[in-house]
Design an enzyme around this catalytic site. Sequence first.
Site, PDB file in Angstrom:
ATOM      1  N   HIS A 164       0.834  -1.195   0.000  1.00 47.38           N
ATOM      2  CA  HIS A 164       0.000   0.000   0.000  1.00 47.38           C
ATOM      3  C   HIS A 164       0.873   1.251   0.000  1.00 47.38           C
ATOM      4  CE1 HIS A 164       1.052  -0.531   4.227  1.00 47.38           C
ATOM      5  NE2 HIS A 164       0.691   0.724   4.455  1.00 47.38           N
ATOM      6  N   ASP A 181       0.565   4.991   1.908  1.00 47.08           N
ATOM      7  CA  ASP A 181      -0.169   5.420   3.102  1.00 47.08           C
ATOM      8  C   ASP A 181      -1.332   6.350   2.784  1.00 47.08           C
ATOM      9  OD1 ASP A 181       1.152   3.953   5.043  1.00 47.08           O
ATOM     10  OD2 ASP A 181       2.703   5.472   5.360  1.00 47.08           O
ATOM     11  N   HIS A 184       4.752   0.316   0.152  1.00 49.76           N
ATOM     12  CA  HIS A 184       5.516  -0.446   1.139  1.00 49.76           C
ATOM     13  C   HIS A 184       4.682  -1.586   1.718  1.00 49.76           C
ATOM     14  CE1 HIS A 184       3.523   2.839   3.304  1.00 49.76           C
ATOM     15  NE2 HIS A 184       3.558   2.089   4.379  1.00 49.76           N
ATOM     16  N   ARG A 208       5.309   6.210  13.610  1.00 51.52           N
ATOM     17  CA  ARG A 208       5.174   6.818  12.283  1.00 51.52           C
ATOM     18  C   ARG A 208       4.704   8.264  12.404  1.00 51.52           C
ATOM     19  NH1 ARG A 208       0.719   4.497   8.122  1.00 51.52           N
ATOM     20  NH2 ARG A 208      -0.557   6.309   8.637  1.00 51.52           N
TER      21      ARG A 208
END
Length: 306
Positions: A101, A103, A256, A271
Amino acid sequence: MSLHSFDSLDIQKVTANIGARVSGIDISEPLAEEQVAALREALNVHKALVFDDVHLDDAGHQAFARHFGDITTAHPTVSAVDGAANVLPVDSERGRANHWHTDVTFVLNPPQATTLRSITIPPYGGETLIASSAAAYRDLPEPLRQLADTLWAEHTNDYDYAVPDEEIDEEKAEQRAEFTSITYRTAHPVVRVHPLTGERGLFIGGFAQRIVGLSVGESRKILDLLQSYVTRPENILRWRWSPNQLVVFDNRITQHYAIDNYDGLPRRLHRVTVAGDVPVGIEGKESYSIEGDASHYTTVATPVAA
C-alpha cells in the site's frame, strides 16, 4: 555513488532503483537550510532514505519530519500514541499491515512523505519492503503504459482486506471497526505525476479497489497486472530494521509492505507523516473526493521545490 551536497553529509545508494543510506548528519539537532534542501533532493532522487544511530523521542521525531512540511495528525481514524496526536504506533499487537500500500491514499491529499522510527525490533524478520512506483512505470511495456495513463482508480479504506471471516476474532473486528469508522472514497489517477520531479509513477496499492468505469472483477485483473510491476524484486528495497533507525520514504511515488515473518514477537515502530498535495494525472487533472472529509487529519500542501 556518493553525493556530497553539504559538508559532511554523505548519501550512499543501497539499490539501483530505490534507497540510500544517509550519514554525516545529526537529525536530532535543528538542521540548516542547506541540509534540509540536500535531504529533500536526496529523497527526490532515491525515494527512500535510511538514517542509522538516531536518538529521537516522539517530539524530536516530529521536529525532524517538519523539515519536509506540515505534519498530519496520526491517522484519519486510528488512535495516536498517548500524548502525541501526530504519532501513529505501528505495533504488531494492533494489527499488521502485511499488504502492499501507499499510506492513506483513500483521502484526497495523502501524505507526501512517511517517516518510521524503530522502537522495538524482533530478533529476526519484520523487514519493511519499499517499492519504487516510478521504476514500475518505466518497466511497463508501451501498450500497458498507454492504458495506465488513461485510468483512474477509486481508493477506499472500507473493504474486506481479503481476510476470511473465520480469521477475524473480536480484537481484529474492533481494529477494523476503528479503521473504517469514517468511510473514505477518493478517485486518483493510476499514473501520478510527481509535483517536484515530474516523474510518473503507478499510484495504486492496496486501497485502490476498482478502476473508474470498470467492474470490480475487471478492475482486479488490471490492478493486479500493474501491481506486478511495482513488486518486481529489482524495484524493491528490503529493509531489515536495527535499533535506533529512522526511514523516510516519498509516499507519492512508493509503496511499502511490512513482512509478517517474526512469529508474533513484539515489533513496534512510530510513524509521523508529512501533509501532501492533491495528486495530479498526466493531463493535469486533480484527484477528487467521493466520500469522507479528512480536514481533521491533514492540511493540503503546496509543492515547494527543494
